[in-house]
Design an enzyme around this catalytic site. Sequence first.
Site, PDB file in Angstrom:
ATOM      1  N   HIS A   1       2.890  -7.968  -1.617  1.00  0.00           N
ATOM      2  CA  HIS A   1       1.673  -7.469  -2.211  1.00  0.00           C
ATOM      3  C   HIS A   1       0.603  -8.674  -2.631  1.00  0.00           C
ATOM      4  O   HIS A   1      -0.424  -8.725  -2.325  1.00  0.00           O
ATOM      5  CB  HIS A   1       1.859  -6.529  -3.603  1.00  0.00           C
ATOM      6  CG  HIS A   1       2.625  -5.307  -3.275  1.00  0.00           C
ATOM      7  ND1 HIS A   1       3.769  -5.022  -3.778  1.00  0.00           N
ATOM      8  CD2 HIS A   1       2.171  -4.145  -2.554  1.00  0.00           C
ATOM      9  CE1 HIS A   1       4.247  -3.702  -3.412  1.00  0.00           C
ATOM     10  NE2 HIS A   1       3.102  -3.270  -2.733  1.00  0.00           N
TER      11      HIS A   1
ATOM     12  N   ARG B   1      10.800  -0.414  -2.214  1.00  0.00           N
ATOM     13  CA  ARG B   1      11.922   0.229  -2.032  1.00  0.00           C
ATOM     14  C   ARG B   1      13.418  -0.406  -1.902  1.00  0.00           C
ATOM     15  O   ARG B   1      14.344   0.166  -1.959  1.00  0.00           O
ATOM     16  CB  ARG B   1      11.890   1.677  -0.936  1.00  0.00           C
ATOM     17  CG  ARG B   1      10.893   2.661  -1.535  1.00  0.00           C
ATOM     18  CD  ARG B   1      10.846   3.651  -0.336  1.00  0.00           C
ATOM     19  NE  ARG B   1      10.188   4.918  -1.127  1.00  0.00           N
ATOM     20  CZ  ARG B   1       8.775   5.314  -0.724  1.00  0.00           C
ATOM     21  NH1 ARG B   1       8.263   4.528   0.105  1.00  0.00           N
ATOM     22  NH2 ARG B   1       8.260   6.302  -1.064  1.00  0.00           N
TER      23      ARG B   1
ATOM     24  N   GLN C   1       0.725   3.626   8.840  1.00  0.00           N
ATOM     25  CA  GLN C   1      -0.305   3.841   7.882  1.00  0.00           C
ATOM     26  C   GLN C   1      -1.650   3.032   8.447  1.00  0.00           C
ATOM     27  O   GLN C   1      -2.590   3.712   8.122  1.00  0.00           O
ATOM     28  CB  GLN C   1       0.212   3.345   6.555  1.00  0.00           C
ATOM     29  CG  GLN C   1      -0.520   3.299   5.301  1.00  0.00           C
ATOM     30  CD  GLN C   1      -0.045   2.947   4.065  1.00  0.00           C
ATOM     31  OE1 GLN C   1       0.398   4.009   3.508  1.00  0.00           O
ATOM     32  NE2 GLN C   1      -0.169   1.808   3.497  1.00  0.00           N
TER      33      GLN C   1
ATOM     34  N   GLY D   1      -0.783  -4.011   4.317  1.00  0.00           N
ATOM     35  CA  GLY D   1       0.491  -4.759   4.878  1.00  0.00           C
ATOM     36  C   GLY D   1       0.778  -4.111   6.165  1.00  0.00           C
ATOM     37  O   GLY D   1       0.747  -2.767   6.224  1.00  0.00           O
TER      38      GLY D   1
HETATM   39  O1  PAF Z   1       1.112   1.457   1.084  1.00  0.00           O
HETATM   40  C1  PAF Z   1       0.873   2.023  -0.134  1.00  0.00           C
HETATM   41  O2  PAF Z   1       1.401   1.391  -1.122  1.00  0.00           O
HETATM   42  C2  PAF Z   1       0.219   3.409  -0.314  1.00  0.00           C
HETATM   43  O3  PAF Z   1       0.430   4.157   0.903  1.00  0.00           O
HETATM   44  C3  PAF Z   1      -1.108   3.325  -0.638  1.00  0.00           C
HETATM   45  C4  PAF Z   1      -1.844   2.623   0.660  1.00  0.00           C
HETATM   46  C5  PAF Z   1      -1.448   2.375  -1.850  1.00  0.00           C
HETATM   47  C6  PAF Z   1      -1.890   4.704  -0.669  1.00  0.00           C
HETATM   48  O4  PAF Z   1      -1.457   5.348  -1.927  1.00  0.00           O
END
Ligand code: PAF
Length: 283
Positions: free
Chosen positions: A37, A189, A155, A149
């Site tokens: 992050h 996780r 996603q 990421g």
């Molecule tokens: O990847 C994540 O942490 C989540 O899916 C996000 C993009 C913050 C949406 O809640």
Amino acid sequence: MHTIDSINQLRSHLWQAKLDHKVIAFVPTMGNLHEGHLQLIDRALEEADLVVASIFVNPLQFGPGEDFNGYPRTFMADQEKLMSRGCHVLFAPTVDEMYPTTHISLTLVSVPHLEGLLCGASRPGHFTGVATVVSKLFGIVQPDVAIFGLKDYQQFLVIQQMTDDLCLPVNVIGAPIARAETGLALSSRNGYLSEEELGRACQLYVCLVACRVALEAGETDLLKLEERAQCQLEAAGFTRDYFKICRQNDLKAASTEDRKLVIVAAAYLGKARLIDNLRLTLP
Ligand code: PAF
């Protein structure tokens, strides 16, 4: 760093920056921040004058029986990390602030052709939850740039497609996967893994690399490669979800004609569901 929990306060805070034509970069997260992050924050700082991060554990993207309640919430430590990395604004709304009436958004955003596959097949409704909260967050922050990421490759494609289709003026950037020395992709996780499982978890990456090497060496039996990887993962104590060689642009199963590939994998190890991927372009 300013920490703000209300939509109106965030808007007033960002108003002057927008009037001054400052470039705003946005890094949405669910907290429990790790080095991956923080590298997104570094990238955001390269792209913009002002960096906004959000921490919001979004109930809409968790299915029944998933880990919404148990999802690690480490707000004070996260705030500290963001501040020391140079983030300017942290938006940390409550569930009521984001979903005021019922906790369930009345408007849902979905990207059907990408949602039912792979992680979407194992987690029905997950990507509608992600696309809905990210469009709300884009509406609230109104960033010029947003950084995600690439570990969550599906996603990333969902968000890129949603941003394009809704004509949102946001440049969606994918940042490289941050890995531990063993190759294990960093993930919130990973904290669910025991010490012993952590030692084995890098096998997911090992299988991805072996598959990439075989493809680059000219192997054309894609199903055989997928099955071999699944068996190797099972031998290492993982439970199957999927291991697939797909086309990079739409995640459809690749054929031997396709050149731009992504090998995507998800598997369970103990309490953790791990995901990872490797992209490659064949000559
Ligand atoms: O990847 C994540 O942490 C989540 O899916 C996000 C993009 C913050 C949406 O809640």
